[in-house]
Structures are given as structure tokens and as C-alpha cells.
Design a protein around this motif. Structure first.
Motif, PDB file in Angstrom:
ATOM      1  N   PRO A 125       0.792  -1.239   0.000  1.00  0.00           N
ATOM      2  CA  PRO A 125       0.000   0.000   0.000  1.00  0.00           C
ATOM      3  C   PRO A 125       0.820   1.283   0.000  1.00  0.00           C
ATOM      4  CG  PRO A 125      -0.046  -1.051   2.162  1.00  0.00           C
ATOM      5  CD  PRO A 125       0.591  -2.029   1.229  1.00  0.00           C
ATOM      6  N   ASN A 126       2.076   1.222   0.420  1.00  0.00           N
ATOM      7  CA  ASN A 126       2.886   2.437   0.489  1.00  0.00           C
ATOM      8  C   ASN A 126       3.915   2.533  -0.631  1.00  0.00           C
ATOM      9  OD1 ASN A 126       1.627   3.262   2.953  1.00  0.00           O
ATOM     10  ND2 ASN A 126       2.864   1.744   4.028  1.00  0.00           N
ATOM     11  N   ALA A 127       3.801   1.655  -1.616  1.00  0.00           N
ATOM     12  CA  ALA A 127       4.793   1.598  -2.686  1.00  0.00           C
ATOM     13  C   ALA A 127       4.358   2.395  -3.908  1.00  0.00           C
ATOM     14  CB  ALA A 127       5.045   0.143  -3.080  1.00  0.00           C
ATOM     15  N   ARG A 128       5.362   2.828  -4.669  1.00  0.00           N
ATOM     16  CA  ARG A 128       5.136   3.295  -6.023  1.00  0.00           C
ATOM     17  C   ARG A 128       5.417   2.116  -6.941  1.00  0.00           C
ATOM     18  NH1 ARG A 128       2.081   7.218  -5.686  1.00  0.00           N
ATOM     19  NH2 ARG A 128       2.636   7.862  -7.811  1.00  0.00           N
ATOM     20  N   TYR A 129       4.498   1.864  -7.840  1.00  0.00           N
ATOM     21  CA  TYR A 129       4.660   0.783  -8.812  1.00  0.00           C
ATOM     22  C   TYR A 129       5.220   1.380 -10.106  1.00  0.00           C
ATOM     23  CZ  TYR A 129       1.791  -2.271  -5.818  1.00  0.00           C
ATOM     24  OH  TYR A 129       1.300  -3.028  -4.779  1.00  0.00           O
ATOM     25  N   TRP A 130       6.151   0.658 -10.752  1.00  0.00           N
ATOM     26  CA  TRP A 130       6.872   1.191 -11.898  1.00  0.00           C
ATOM     27  C   TRP A 130       6.693   0.320 -13.132  1.00  0.00           C
ATOM     28  CZ3 TRP A 130       9.693   5.768 -11.387  1.00  0.00           C
ATOM     29  CH2 TRP A 130       9.865   6.234 -10.077  1.00  0.00           C
ATOM     30  N   SER A 131       6.310   0.973 -14.244  1.00  0.00           N
ATOM     31  CA  SER A 131       6.234   0.328 -15.552  1.00  0.00           C
ATOM     32  C   SER A 131       6.827   1.315 -16.559  1.00  0.00           C
ATOM     33  CB  SER A 131       4.793  -0.045 -15.898  1.00  0.00           C
ATOM     34  OG  SER A 131       4.715  -0.737 -17.125  1.00  0.00           O
ATOM     35  N   ASN A 132       6.495   1.154 -17.832  1.00  0.00           N
ATOM     36  CA  ASN A 132       6.912   2.140 -18.829  1.00  0.00           C
ATOM     37  C   ASN A 132       5.797   2.314 -19.856  1.00  0.00           C
ATOM     38  OD1 ASN A 132       7.657   0.654 -21.528  1.00  0.00           O
ATOM     39  ND2 ASN A 132       8.611  -0.605 -19.929  1.00  0.00           N
ATOM     40  N   PRO A 133       5.704   3.467 -20.495  1.00  0.00           N
ATOM     41  CA  PRO A 133       4.540   3.749 -21.341  1.00  0.00           C
ATOM     42  C   PRO A 133       4.413   2.841 -22.556  1.00  0.00           C
ATOM     43  CG  PRO A 133       6.181   5.504 -21.519  1.00  0.00           C
ATOM     44  CD  PRO A 133       6.592   4.634 -20.374  1.00  0.00           C
ATOM     45  N   LEU A 134       5.509   2.413 -23.141  1.00  0.00           N
ATOM     46  CA  LEU A 134       5.422   1.522 -24.305  1.00  0.00           C
ATOM     47  C   LEU A 134       4.818   0.182 -23.918  1.00  0.00           C
ATOM     48  CD1 LEU A 134       8.758   2.025 -26.304  1.00  0.00           C
ATOM     49  CD2 LEU A 134       6.465   2.822 -26.893  1.00  0.00           C
TER      50      LEU A 134
END
Length: 274
Positions: A125-134
Motif C-alpha cells: 500500500p505504500n509503494a510506487r509501482y513502476w512500468s513504462n509507457p510503451l
């Protein structure tokens, strides 16, 4: 910096799909299939503890799947995910960042869980989740070949909740956080991200689905799931050449037996595990 592998369970996939063009008479000696030609595979996550940040790489398959889905992949042990995290001394609330190498169900499913009321909520709940736009666009509007691998309930809520951050892709390694760079590879799926972590003890690469197991170090061993297998061949060769030169440790996300290893060149010029 501490690097800790986290067990998020096991599941089964067709051996032919996992080993691609390699004949069954060869691969069945490595990972014996059951009567349905299914082999057991791990879902091994990585925790990077930098002191200030607790970064989790991938989240396994999760526990949201219905019985029909489970009947195809027969997952088990995914309930130990948070237990193993706790056994290593960490709580879900302490995770600051979750790097999703790509959004196939066996890598992102554990990012979201159901609460006691049956409602979806972030597992961390306290995390930032990371992906990429492509890759996110690729997953949100998938091609027919990959559509079954992208379950939108696994990742669209992260965007809707405002918890998702995007990393700009590049054809060069991208500096993400101190001592962590990301490599974008496109053979398995569009813009999959491999974290390359530099530590005082050496460099570790989380191989995700570029080299899913130690058996896949061998050059012809490329999954039939890959959308661009010849690109995978190039990307794998590049990484292995660097790994020999730099004495990298490779962490294998799906290998049910071998967690990690280093590679060397043999007398014939090929590259294999030490």
C-alpha cells in the motif's frame, strides 16, 4: 545494499512452449513434464534493500485467479509470498517501490490482492509501482497472441489509484535509482525491463523472461511465447557476452531449482554456466 530472493510460488506451463524449438527428447531430461506435458516453474522475485528504499522486483501470480484460470496453470504456494517476505524480515507496508519487469500475469498478479470484503487493493500500500509507457500501452491493448497473458485487473487499478509511475524507455541502459540501471528488451514482449544492479560484490542481473531459467542460457533455448524470437537471440547474446566479461551473477526468475549463477566461455567459444 542487500539482495534477497523472495519465493512467490510455483506454477505449470507447457514444456514445448517454454523450450521452443528444442526437441522434447532433449528438454524433458532437464525439466520432466507430467502426463499433460506441463513442467513446474518458479516465480522468484527479488528484494533490493538500499537502506532508504525497499524495492521489490515482480510479484508472482497472486491469489485472485478463479478456478478456471487455476486449472490451466495449476499455481500453488503463492500464499507463501508475503510469508516469505516476512520470514526475510520485511512487511508489505515497508516496500517503497515495486518494479514490474512486464505485465504478464505471472509477473504482476501479486501486485494487487483482494481484501477481506473481496475488494481489490494494492498488496504493497505504500509503494510506487513502476512500468513504462510503451509496455503499458502494449498490455492495455494487446495483440491476439498475447491477450491471454495480460489480465487487466492486475494492472489497470494501479493507474486508477494513482500509484503507477512510468520510466521512459531507451535503446541504452537507463539509470533508474543509485546503482540500479534498467535495460529495455523487446524479444519476449514490448519493452520488458531488466534491472542491472551494481554492488560491491559485483553486478547482478534479474533476467526476467529473457533468460527465464539456467537451462535457457543455451542459445537455441528460447520460449515459444516470445513475440520476436530473433530479437531475443540478439538480446540474450549481448547480455551473456557482458556477463562473461564482467563476471555478472544472473538471477533466474522461473528456474525451479537454480536461483542464480555465473557464466563462462567454453573451449568451443560457447557460453554456459560455470
Amino acid at each position: 545494499m542487500k539482495l534477497i530472493s523472495i519465493n512467490s510460488g510455483y506454477f505449470k506451463l507447457d514444456g514445448g512452449a517454454m523450450f521452443g524449438v528444442v526437441p522434447k527428447r532433449m528438454w524433458q531430461k532437464l525439466n520432466a513434464p507430467d502426463e499433460n506435458n506441463l513442467c513446474t516453474w518458479a516465480m522468484r522475485c527479488l528484494l533490493i534493500d538500499t537502506g532508504d528504499r525497499k524495492i521489490l522486483v515482480d510479484t508472482g501470480i497472486g491469489t485472485k485467479q478463479d478456478p478456471k484460470f487455476r486449472s490451466h496453470f495449476i499455481p500453488w504456494g503463492q500464499d507463501v509470498f508475503l510469508q516469505d517476505l516476512a520470514a526475510k524480515g520485511y512487511r508489505a507496508e515497508e516496500i517503497t517501490d515495486v518494479l514490474l519487469t512486464h505485465l504478464h500475469f505471472d509477473h504482476v498478479g501479486g501486485a494487487i490482492q483482494f481484501n477481506a470484503q473481496g475488494k481489490p487493493e494494492p498488496t504493497f500500500p505504500n509503494a510506487r509501482y513502476w512500468s513504462n509507457p510503451l509496455h503499458f500501452a502494449w498490455a492495455e491493448h494487446p495483440n491476439p497472441r498475447e491477450a491471454a497473458s495480460f489480465l487487466k485487473e492486475n494492472f489497470l487499478p494501479l493507474r486508477d489509484w494513482g500509484m503507477l509511475e512510468m520510466i521512459d524507455p531507451s535503446d541504452k541502459d537507463v539509470a533508474w535509482l543509485p546503482n540500479i540501471r534498467l535495460r529495455f528488451v523487446n524479444g519476449h514482449t514490448e519493452a520488458m525491463m531488466l534491472p542491472i544492479i551494481d554492488t560491491p560484490e559485483g553486478t547482478l542481473v534479474y533476467c526476467a523472461d529473457l533468460i527465464p531459467s539456467a537451462w535457457h542460457v543455451r542459445m537455441p533455448y528460447i520460449m515459444a511465447y516470445d513475440v520476436r524470437p530473433l530479437e531475443t537471440l540478439k538480446e540474450k547474446n549481448r547480455l551473456l557476452e557482458e556477463a562473461v566479461e564482467g563476471n555478472y551473477t544472473l538471477l533466474f526468475e522461473h528456474d525451479p531449482e537454480c536461483e542464480s549463477g555465473r557464466v563462462e566461455r567454453d573451449e568451443k567459444g560457447g557460453i554456459g554456466l560455470k
